[in-house]
Write a protein that holds these residues in place. Structure first.
Motif, PDB file in Angstrom:
ATOM      1  N   GLN A 292       0.849  -1.201   0.000  1.00 34.66           N
ATOM      2  CA  GLN A 292       0.000   0.000   0.000  1.00 34.66           C
ATOM      3  C   GLN A 292       0.887   1.254   0.000  1.00 34.66           C
ATOM      4  OE1 GLN A 292      -3.372  -0.012  -0.430  1.00 34.66           O
ATOM      5  NE2 GLN A 292      -3.030   2.195  -0.723  1.00 34.66           N
ATOM      6  N   LYS A 295       2.118   1.916  -3.451  1.00 29.50           N
ATOM      7  CA  LYS A 295       1.073   2.560  -4.269  1.00 29.50           C
ATOM      8  C   LYS A 295       0.895   4.027  -3.883  1.00 29.50           C
ATOM      9  CE  LYS A 295      -2.762   0.507  -5.496  1.00 29.50           C
ATOM     10  NZ  LYS A 295      -3.920  -0.389  -5.730  1.00 29.50           N
ATOM     11  N   ASP A 296       0.910   4.287  -2.583  1.00 25.57           N
ATOM     12  CA  ASP A 296       0.689   5.664  -2.113  1.00 25.57           C
ATOM     13  C   ASP A 296       1.843   6.594  -2.504  1.00 25.57           C
ATOM     14  OD1 ASP A 296      -1.648   4.746  -1.041  1.00 25.57           O
ATOM     15  OD2 ASP A 296      -0.948   4.705   1.033  1.00 25.57           O
ATOM     16  N   TRP A 298       3.746   6.311  -5.202  1.00 28.91           N
ATOM     17  CA  TRP A 298       3.583   6.653  -6.621  1.00 28.91           C
ATOM     18  C   TRP A 298       2.400   7.603  -6.815  1.00 28.91           C
ATOM     19  CZ3 TRP A 298       5.986   7.100 -11.025  1.00 28.91           C
ATOM     20  CH2 TRP A 298       5.221   7.435 -12.146  1.00 28.91           C
ATOM     21  N   SER A 388       0.682   0.828 -15.293  1.00 26.97           N
ATOM     22  CA  SER A 388       0.031   1.207 -14.033  1.00 26.97           C
ATOM     23  C   SER A 388       0.856   0.665 -12.865  1.00 26.97           C
ATOM     24  CB  SER A 388      -1.384   0.615 -13.998  1.00 26.97           C
ATOM     25  OG  SER A 388      -1.773   0.365 -12.673  1.00 26.97           O
ATOM     26  N   ILE A 389       0.827   1.390 -11.747  1.00 21.73           N
ATOM     27  CA  ILE A 389       1.579   0.943 -10.564  1.00 21.73           C
ATOM     28  C   ILE A 389       1.027  -0.390 -10.058  1.00 21.73           C
ATOM     29  CG2 ILE A 389       0.192   2.162  -8.812  1.00 21.73           C
ATOM     30  CD1 ILE A 389       4.045   1.901  -8.845  1.00 21.73           C
ATOM     31  N   ASP A 390      -0.249  -0.684 -10.396  1.00 25.58           N
ATOM     32  CA  ASP A 390      -0.831  -1.968  -9.963  1.00 25.58           C
ATOM     33  C   ASP A 390      -0.056  -3.150 -10.532  1.00 25.58           C
ATOM     34  OD1 ASP A 390      -2.768  -0.680  -8.520  1.00 25.58           O
ATOM     35  OD2 ASP A 390      -4.184  -0.626 -10.204  1.00 25.58           O
ATOM     36  N   ILE A 393       2.637  -4.058  -8.189  1.00 26.91           N
ATOM     37  CA  ILE A 393       2.092  -4.791  -7.030  1.00 26.91           C
ATOM     38  C   ILE A 393       1.835  -6.244  -7.430  1.00 26.91           C
ATOM     39  CG2 ILE A 393       0.190  -4.859  -5.334  1.00 26.91           C
ATOM     40  CD1 ILE A 393       1.960  -2.272  -5.200  1.00 26.91           C
TER      41      ILE A 393
END
Ligand code: SR1
Ligand code: MG
Length: 401
Positions: A292, A295-296, A298, A388-390, A393
Motif C-alpha cells: 500500500q 502505491k501511495d 507513486w 500502471s503501478i498496480d 504490485i
C-alpha cells in the motif's frame, strides 16, 4: 584548520566549538564517530548538560567500505551540501538543516536527527509510518519537477547541471548497479546458496538488453537533479516526520531512478518478510502495508507532479495537450526498471541491505534473496510495457505466492 585530514573525535569537538551559536563557549562536549555507511565519517557532538547536539559529516578520500584502494573525490561533500540546500529550499520540512559547509575539510555540519530512526531499521522492526508515503511522494515531485526543464529556466538548469557533475559517485552506480551484477565481477558478493541465481543473471541476454537500456538512461538522460541514492538508509523517520539525508550521489539523471530507489527498498523489505517469525505481527499484514505504501508513494508523486506541471510549467511547448501524460507514462516505466536494478544489485552486488542480510535462518534468507531477484528481474523485463503501478504490485504478489 587549513589542510584536509580526517578528524579525530577530539578535533571534531574543537571544530564544533569554533562555530558561533551552536554551543555555549564553556560547554563540556562529547563526541562519538557513529558512521555506519559505506563512505564517510559521521561525528555526533553533544552537550549532555544542555541537551543539544549536532552532526558533523566528513568525506574520506576513498570508499570506507572497500579501503584506500578505491579513491573517491572529496568534492562529493560539496555536492551533498549544495543538494541539501536546494532540497531544503523546495521541501524545508523534509531535510536536515545545514549549519556550515567546509570546503577544505570536506565537511558538513548539520541538524542532529537522533530523535528519528533510520527507516530501514524501522521497517526491519515492522513499524508503520503513516506520513511517509505522502512526504516522500511530495519530496520526489517537488525536487524532481523544480530542477527539471519543466520547472526551471532551461539555461539556468544547464548551469546547475554543471554544478552537479559527480563522476566518481556516478561511476560507483554505473558499475555496482548497471554492470557488475550481470557478469562474474570481483566486487560481487553473494551467498553460495544462490550461485545458480548469480550465474543465471550473468547469462540472461534478454535481461542484459533491458539493463543496457536503463544504464543508457542513467548515463545520458539529464532530466532533473536526483538525490542519487534514495534508499531507506538515506531516510530518517518518526510517525510524524520524514527527513531525507545523504545526497552525495546527487547528479542530473532520470527521475525514475530516485522514485525506483524508494520503491525497490520497500520491496526488499517485502522480500525480507520471509524472515518472519510467529512472535512478530503477521507477515501478510505487514506485506500489505508495504505494498500500500508503494502505491501511495507513486500516487502522491504523480498527483503532486501533475499539479506542479499544471500550475507552474515554465516551458510553453511542454504544455501541449498529451505531452504530460506521455511524460508521466515514461516516468512510470523508468521507475519499474530502476527499481528492478536496485533490487538485483542488493542481492548479488557489493553492497547489501540489512532487511535481507540480518535474516538469521539460512533457508528463510535464501528464500528472501530468491524472491528479491524474481521481483527485480520481472520489473526490469516488464519496464518498457508498464502502464500502471498496480502491475508492480501484481509482480510482487505473484512472485511471493
Ligand atoms: C562503494 S559504495 C556502495 C553503495 O553504498 C551507497 O549507499 C550506494 O548505494 C553505493 O552503491
Ligand atoms: Mg549514503
Amino acid at each position: 584548520m587549513t589542510q584536509y585530514h580526517p578528524l579525530t573525535e577530539q578535533e571534531a569537538i574543537e571544530y564544533a566549538k569554533s562555530i558561533p551559536g551552536l554551543f555555549q563557549a564553556d560547554a563540556a562536549l562529547s563526541s562519538r564517530e557513529i558512521g555506519d555507511g559505506n563512505l564517510n565519517l559521521v561525528f555526533h557532538i553533544s552537550d549532555p548538560a544542555a541537551g543539544t547536539s549536532i552532526i558533523l559529516k566528513q568525506a574520506l578520500p576513498y570508499a570506507k567500505v572497500v579501503g584506500e584502494s578505491w579513491p573517491l573525490s572529496l568534492d562529493r561533500s560539496r555536492i551533498e551540501s549544495e543538494a541539501l540546500q536546494i532540497e531544503g529550499e523546495l521541501c524545508p520540512d523534509l531535510v536536515p538543516r545545514v549549519y556550515r559547509y567546509d570546503t577544505i575539510l570536506a565537511l558538513t555540519v548539520m541538524e542532529d536527527l537522533s530523535d528519528h530512526i533510520i527507516m530501514r531499521k524501522g521497517l526491519i522492526e515492522r513499524r508503520v509510518y503513516p506520513r511517509f508515503a505522502g512526504d516522500i511522494g511530495r519530496f520526489l515531485a517537488r525536487t524532481l519537477f523544480h530542477t527539471s526543464d519543466l520547472g526551471m529556466n532551461q539555461q539556468a538548469k544547464k548551469l546547475r547541471l554543471q554544478q552537479f557533475i559527480n563522476p566518481d559517485l556516478c561511476k560507483i552506480t554505473e558499475d555496482l548497479i548497471f554492470d557488475h551484477p550481470y557478469t562474474n565481477a570481483d566486487t560481487n558478493n553473494f551467498d553460495e546458496a544462490i550461485q545458480d541465481e548469480a550465474e543465471a543473471l550473468w547469462n540472461d541476454q534478454e535481461l542484459h538488453l533491458e539493463v543496457a537500456r536503463l544504464r543508457q538512461g542513467f548515463l545520458t538522460n539529464a532530466q532533473a537533479l536526483l538525490h542519487g541514492d534514495l534508499h531507506t538508509g538515506s531516510i530518517f523517520v518518526t510517525e510524524h516526520s520524514t527527513k531525507v539525508i545523504d545526497p552525495e550521489f546527487a547528479y542530473y539523471g532520470p527521475m525514475g531512478f530516485d522514485i525506483g530507489a524508494v520503491l525497490a527498498n520497500l520491496l526488499l523489505n517485502f522480500a525480507g518478510q520471509e524472515g518472519w517469525s510467529p512472535d512478530n505481527a503477521s507477515r501478510s499484514e505487514y506485506r500489505r502495508y508495504l505494498l500500500q505504501t508503494v502505491k501511495d508513494v507513486w500516487a502522491t508523486f504523480e498527483r503532486e507532479f501533475r499539479s506542479l506541471w499544471n500550475e507552474g510549467c515554465v516551458d510553453r511547448i511542454s504544455r501541449t495537450p498529451g505531452f504530460q501524460d506521455e511524460y508521466v507514462r515514461q516516468l512510470l516505466r523508468d521507475t519499474f526498471g530502476y527499481a528492478g536494478c536496485k533490487m538485483v544489485r542488493r542481492i548479488v552486488g557489493l553492497a547489501h541491505v540489512a532487511d535481507i542480510d540480518t535474516i538469521a535462518e539460512p533457508a528463510a534468507k535464501e528464500r528472501a534473496q530468491r524472491l528479491s531477484l524474481a521481483i527485480g528481474k520481472a520489473l526490469i523485463k516488464h519496464h518498457r510495457n508498464a502502464a500502471s503501478i498496480d502491475e508492480l504490485i501484481d509482480i510482487a504478489v505473484k512472485a511471493a505466492e
